[in-house]
Write an enzyme that holds these catalytic residues in place. Structure first.
Site, PDB file in Angstrom:
ATOM      1  N   GLU A 131      34.414  27.407  29.596  1.00  0.00           N
ATOM      2  CA  GLU A 131      35.034  28.674  29.193  1.00  0.00           C
ATOM      3  C   GLU A 131      35.844  29.136  30.387  1.00  0.00           C
ATOM      4  OE1 GLU A 131      35.937  32.265  29.417  1.00  0.00           O
ATOM      5  OE2 GLU A 131      33.835  32.849  29.214  1.00  0.00           O
ATOM      6  N   LYS A 138      24.310  27.225  39.614  1.00  0.00           N
ATOM      7  CA  LYS A 138      25.147  27.414  40.804  1.00  0.00           C
ATOM      8  C   LYS A 138      26.006  28.642  40.499  1.00  0.00           C
ATOM      9  CE  LYS A 138      28.561  27.250  43.797  1.00  0.00           C
ATOM     10  NZ  LYS A 138      29.098  28.582  44.120  1.00  0.00           N
ATOM     11  N   HIS A 139      25.591  29.779  41.042  1.00  0.00           N
ATOM     12  CA  HIS A 139      26.303  31.023  40.760  1.00  0.00           C
ATOM     13  C   HIS A 139      27.420  31.235  41.780  1.00  0.00           C
ATOM     14  CE1 HIS A 139      26.853  34.546  38.477  1.00  0.00           C
ATOM     15  NE2 HIS A 139      25.594  34.840  38.240  1.00  0.00           N
ATOM     16  N   ALA A 140      28.300  32.187  41.469  1.00  0.00           N
ATOM     17  CA  ALA A 140      29.369  32.536  42.404  1.00  0.00           C
ATOM     18  C   ALA A 140      28.767  33.001  43.721  1.00  0.00           C
ATOM     19  CB  ALA A 140      30.244  33.636  41.804  1.00  0.00           C
ATOM     20  N   GLY A 163      34.724  30.006  34.349  1.00  0.00           N
ATOM     21  CA  GLY A 163      35.435  30.301  35.585  1.00  0.00           C
ATOM     22  C   GLY A 163      36.905  29.984  35.484  1.00  0.00           C
ATOM     23  N   GLU A 192      47.118  34.596  34.255  1.00  0.00           N
ATOM     24  CA  GLU A 192      46.141  35.624  33.904  1.00  0.00           C
ATOM     25  C   GLU A 192      46.111  36.702  34.974  1.00  0.00           C
ATOM     26  OE1 GLU A 192      41.445  35.941  32.576  1.00  0.00           O
ATOM     27  OE2 GLU A 192      42.103  34.237  33.792  1.00  0.00           O
ATOM     28  N   CYS A 244      37.655  37.656  31.159  1.00  0.00           N
ATOM     29  CA  CYS A 244      38.494  36.647  30.504  1.00  0.00           C
ATOM     30  C   CYS A 244      38.926  37.096  29.119  1.00  0.00           C
ATOM     31  CB  CYS A 244      37.739  35.320  30.399  1.00  0.00           C
ATOM     32  SG  CYS A 244      37.336  34.579  31.982  1.00  0.00           S
TER      33      CYS A 244
END
Length: 461
Positions: free
Chosen positions: A234, A160-162, A212, A365, A268
């Site tokens: 992650e 399931k990609h962005a 994500g 972040e 990240c």
């Protein structure tokens, strides 16, 4: 968010996709389960042959898939091509080493005898279909560093990609199919974020990995915990970059610029908080700001572009809010800090000084080319500032003092400590974080074993 390619350099929608319906999603889950039953029994040699073929195809496709990534999320084209090359390298690394990494282990003979056995083996067996929820910032690499070890271990993948990188997601499914993997070994699910929970709850899905945001990680971890399924997370990072008096300042400042703006600052593991000893603060700051100001901002398709647009309009708005909050709270803007006129979701390389704990950017972040500068009186204070973060993904320290190296390796709260260099992932080394940066490890032998059933085989006399 619609499933669509929207060019971040001008905001133009290039291609849109309808999400998969329930019937198609069910077909793919059935296919994954059925394919796993036979794929799990293939030899390491056969899996390696297929993965090597995928690497060869990826090398051939590098110019075109690089262009697709740049169109979808805005990274400079030269960086997109480098990402494709890195993925092929990782595929070959696992193809060549997976069998040894997952070889049966035999405990010490004395322990075998003590247990009353004639032989004991520890075997690594695949789990089954693994759901991968992946982000847009490294749309090829984030997936391959999961897919290569998972496939070599005998698992099958569900991606399931962005939603803003659908063409890259579909390319990955096609790549593995062209390489000779059976149709159900790796499938792309064109579904929205709201459908992830249902897929993860399905009994045919045995585990999940997510790279994500922290909220997305919490949601996946909560469902997986309820269903008692293994996860690797992650999540975000706000990595410290500590510069001490013995450092090579010219090199430290040069690398600092790349470490902050790689991938348009949307990484990240990008260094974000620059913590500099007072004795060299002014010298480092001058060199660093000059380097940030010298960067070329522009069309990500141009070979001489250093920084392209941010991937999404919302991402730029979020970054602006952090900068504006810091400015209102007294931060000094040493360069950048204002969005440029014109189309696209550009934001200039920015350096902020005078940061304190009440500013949002100290705790959150900054996902874009914005750096924060801190002045530290000594190593103890530098470590206090570095660890004063909810995140713990990676870290950097610049020093020629061996004692300082060991102190930082011991006390920095992070999954990695890079000394006199920029954080980077490599297939041979474990990658992951602590605190709110997640848990579990990707890459290396640690990563391939994350989605294995570690099985004890005990044999009596």
């Amino acid at each position: 968010m619609p499933i669509a390619t929207v060019n971040p350099a001008n905001g133009e929608t290039l291609k849109a996709y309808e999400p998969m319906g329930e019937e198609e999603l069910e077909r793919r889950l059935q296919l994954a389960e059925a394919t796993f039953r036979t794929y799990r029994t293939t030899t390491f040699a056969e899996r390696a042959r297929l993965l090597q073929q995928a690497a060869d195809l990826l090398d051939e496709d590098q110019p075109e898939i690089g262009r697709v990534m740049t169109l979808e999320m805005g990274k400079p084209l030269k960086q997109a091509r480098a990402e494709a090359a890195k993925c092929a390298k990782a595929m070959r690394w696992y193809a060549e080493r997976a069998e040894a990494l997952l070889a049966d282990e035999e405990p010490a003979a004395s322990d075998v005898t003590d247990s009353g056995a004639s032989r004991v083996r520890v075997r690594y067996r695949p789990l089954g279909p693994v759901l991968a929820v992946m982000p847009w910032n490294f749309p090829l690499w984030q997936v391959v560093r999961f897919a290569a070890p998972a496939l070599m271990a005998g698992n099958v993948g569900l991606l399931k990609h962005a939603s803003n990188v659908p063409q890259t997601a579909l390319y990955l499914e096609d790549l593995f199919h062209r390489a000779g993997f059976k149709e159900g070994c790796f499938q792309t699910l064109l579904i929205g974020a709201g459908a992830v929970d249902g897929v993860l709850r399905d009994e045919r899905v045995k585990a999940a990995t997510l790279t994500g945001s922290e909220p997305a990680g919490r949601a996946v971890a909560a469902t997986a915990g309820e269903m008692i399924k293994k996860t690797v997370l992650e999540l975000g990072g706000s990595d410290p970059y500590v510069v001490l008096p013995s450092a090579d300042l010219d090199r430290a400042a040069e690398v600092a610029v790349t470490a902050r703006v790689q991938n348009n600052g949307q990484s990240c593991i990008a260094a974000k908080r620059f913590i500099v000893h007072g004795d060299v603060y002014d010298a480092f700051a001058g060199k660093f700001v000059a380097g940030m100001e010298a960067l070329r901002i522009g069309d990500p398709m141009a070979e001489d572009t250093d920084v392209g647009p941010l991937a999404t309009e919302q991402g730029r708005a979020d970054l602006e809010e952090l900068v504006d909050d810091a400015r209102r709270s007294g931060a000094e803007v040493l360069c950048g800090g204002q969005r440029p006129d014109g189309p696209g979701w550009y934001y200039p390389p920015t350096v902020l000084a005078g940061i304190h704990r009440d500013m949002r950017i100290h705790r959150e972040e900054a996902f874009g080319p914005v750096a924060t500068l801190y002045r530290a009186g000594d190593l103890d204070e530098a470590l206090l500032i570095a660890n004063d973060s909810p995140f713990g993904l990676s870290s950097n320290v610049w020093t020629r003092d061996a004692d300082e190296v060991e102190r930082c390796a011991r006390d920095l709260e992070a999954g990695s400590v890079f000394v006199n260099g920029m954080t980077a992932s490599h297939p041979a080394f474990p990658f992951g974080g602590e605190k709110r940066s997640g848990y579990g490890r990707e890459l290396s032998g640690h990563g391939i074993r994350e989605f294995c059933n570690i099985t004890t085989v005990w044999q009596g006399a």
